[in-house]
Scaffold this motif. Structure first.
Motif, PDB file in Angstrom:
ATOM      1  N   VAL A  42      -8.138   1.495  11.466  1.00 25.98           N
ATOM      2  CA  VAL A  42      -7.698   0.827  10.237  1.00 25.98           C
ATOM      3  C   VAL A  42      -7.237   1.868   9.224  1.00 25.98           C
ATOM      4  CG1 VAL A  42      -8.456  -0.601   8.290  1.00 25.98           C
ATOM      5  CG2 VAL A  42      -9.147  -1.194  10.613  1.00 25.98           C
ATOM      6  N   LEU A  43      -7.953   2.981   9.120  1.00 25.48           N
ATOM      7  CA  LEU A  43      -7.551   4.059   8.214  1.00 25.48           C
ATOM      8  C   LEU A  43      -6.174   4.582   8.591  1.00 25.48           C
ATOM      9  CD1 LEU A  43      -8.120   6.119   5.960  1.00 25.48           C
ATOM     10  CD2 LEU A  43      -9.268   7.531   7.704  1.00 25.48           C
ATOM     11  N   ARG A  44      -5.957   4.805   9.866  1.00 25.00           N
ATOM     12  CA  ARG A  44      -4.659   5.309  10.347  1.00 25.00           C
ATOM     13  C   ARG A  44      -3.525   4.348   9.978  1.00 25.00           C
ATOM     14  NH1 ARG A  44      -3.362   8.929  14.570  1.00 25.00           N
ATOM     15  NH2 ARG A  44      -1.301   8.541  15.399  1.00 25.00           N
ATOM     16  N   ARG A  45      -3.743   3.070  10.243  1.00 26.01           N
ATOM     17  CA  ARG A  45      -2.732   2.059   9.914  1.00 26.01           C
ATOM     18  C   ARG A  45      -2.521   1.978   8.404  1.00 26.01           C
ATOM     19  NH1 ARG A  45      -4.560  -1.362  13.059  1.00 26.01           N
ATOM     20  NH2 ARG A  45      -6.027  -2.421  11.706  1.00 26.01           N
ATOM     21  N   SER A  46      -3.592   2.040   7.642  1.00 25.07           N
ATOM     22  CA  SER A  46      -3.502   1.949   6.182  1.00 25.07           C
ATOM     23  C   SER A  46      -2.722   3.121   5.591  1.00 25.07           C
ATOM     24  CB  SER A  46      -4.899   1.891   5.564  1.00 25.07           C
ATOM     25  OG  SER A  46      -5.572   0.729   5.975  1.00 25.07           O
ATOM     26  N   VAL A  47      -2.945   4.322   6.115  1.00 17.52           N
ATOM     27  CA  VAL A  47      -2.220   5.503   5.633  1.00 17.52           C
ATOM     28  C   VAL A  47      -0.735   5.368   5.945  1.00 17.52           C
ATOM     29  CG1 VAL A  47      -1.896   7.985   6.025  1.00 17.52           C
ATOM     30  CG2 VAL A  47      -4.191   7.061   5.635  1.00 17.52           C
ATOM     31  N   THR A  48      -0.409   4.937   7.148  1.00 16.87           N
ATOM     32  CA  THR A  48       0.993   4.753   7.532  1.00 16.87           C
ATOM     33  C   THR A  48       1.669   3.726   6.624  1.00 16.87           C
ATOM     34  OG1 THR A  48       0.451   5.283   9.829  1.00 16.87           O
ATOM     35  CG2 THR A  48       2.540   4.159   9.440  1.00 16.87           C
ATOM     36  N   GLU A  49       0.996   2.601   6.387  1.00 20.58           N
ATOM     37  CA  GLU A  49       1.556   1.557   5.526  1.00 20.58           C
ATOM     38  C   GLU A  49       1.674   2.033   4.077  1.00 20.58           C
ATOM     39  OE1 GLU A  49      -1.133  -1.691   6.236  1.00 20.58           O
ATOM     40  OE2 GLU A  49      -0.216  -2.166   8.184  1.00 20.58           O
ATOM     41  N   ALA A  50       0.684   2.761   3.590  1.00 14.96           N
ATOM     42  CA  ALA A  50       0.735   3.259   2.210  1.00 14.96           C
ATOM     43  C   ALA A  50       1.868   4.258   2.030  1.00 14.96           C
ATOM     44  CB  ALA A  50      -0.598   3.894   1.828  1.00 14.96           C
ATOM     45  N   ALA A  51       2.089   5.104   3.018  1.00 12.31           N
ATOM     46  CA  ALA A  51       3.178   6.074   2.931  1.00 12.31           C
ATOM     47  C   ALA A  51       4.528   5.359   2.903  1.00 12.31           C
ATOM     48  CB  ALA A  51       3.111   7.050   4.098  1.00 12.31           C
ATOM     49  N   ALA A  52       4.693   4.380   3.761  1.00 12.48           N
ATOM     50  CA  ALA A  52       5.952   3.619   3.778  1.00 12.48           C
ATOM     51  C   ALA A  52       6.149   2.861   2.469  1.00 12.48           C
ATOM     52  CB  ALA A  52       5.963   2.651   4.958  1.00 12.48           C
ATOM     53  N   ARG A  53       5.076   2.257   1.969  1.00 12.64           N
ATOM     54  CA  ARG A  53       5.152   1.505   0.710  1.00 12.64           C
ATOM     55  C   ARG A  53       5.465   2.436  -0.462  1.00 12.64           C
ATOM     56  NH1 ARG A  53       0.872  -0.982   1.621  1.00 12.64           N
ATOM     57  NH2 ARG A  53      -0.574   0.402   0.558  1.00 12.64           N
ATOM     58  N   SER A  54       4.829   3.594  -0.511  1.00 11.34           N
ATOM     59  CA  SER A  54       5.071   4.549  -1.586  1.00 11.34           C
ATOM     60  C   SER A  54       6.512   5.037  -1.570  1.00 11.34           C
ATOM     61  CB  SER A  54       4.122   5.745  -1.463  1.00 11.34           C
ATOM     62  OG  SER A  54       4.390   6.697  -2.447  1.00 11.34           O
TER      63      SER A  54
END
Length: 160
Positions: A42-54
């Motif tokens: 979940v952390l891995r997915r969250s970081v990927t999504e946060a980077a794309a969103r940012s």
């Protein structure tokens, strides 16, 4: 920051110093706490999504899936080390830099330095800091002793 905080040699531990990554111009992109290895996917997915969103929110044209993949990999390697060698909870902070990303992983074991290991063919694991070194522009660690001492291991990744 000096390049002495980076290690290209697996048996070299970067020195702990009061030098910390410069976050004055960084934009926070996410913060996560973790206490268990089951949280890493979940952390891995969250970081990927946060980077794309940012990248999308800041319209900086740097929405590169390969970079976000490497960022998530470095983050989970550092988080795995925090789980294995640290005291929980661990905390991940992600920041957007002008030309890349900064990931900072903190744990409560301030008395133990990160120790890269030499690669051993066939050995499962033990290559996390080598991976961090290979994928990052630089990395290092420091102890934050404002209240309860916490070890921070951080890495900067470039956009390209």
């Amino acid at each position: 920051m000096d390049r002495h905080t980076r290690t290209d040699q697996p048996d070299h531990t970067p020195p702990a110093t009061d030098l910390r990554p410069d976050v004055r111009s960084a934009r926070p992109a996410g913060r996560w706490e973790f206490t268990d290895a089951n949280e890493l996917p979940v952390l891995r997915r969250s970081v990927t999504e946060a980077a794309a969103r940012s990248a999308a929110l800041n319209n900086d044209g740097k929405n590169d899936a390969a970079v976000h993949h490497n960022l998530a990999l470095v983050t989970t390697e550092l988080a795995t080390n925090a789980l294995k060698y640290g005291v929980q909870p661990g905390v991940v902070r992600l920041h957007r830099l002008a030309a890349g990303w900064l990931v900072d992983v903190a744990d409560g074991r301030a008395d133990q330095a990160p120790r890269p290991q030499a690669p051993v063919p066939g050995r499962p694991g033990g290559n996390g800091l080598l991976i961090v070194s290979m994928l990052s522009v630089r990395w290092g660690w420091y102890v934050d002793s404002n209240s309860t001492p916490r070890k921070h291991v951080w890495a900067e990744l470039a956009d390209s």
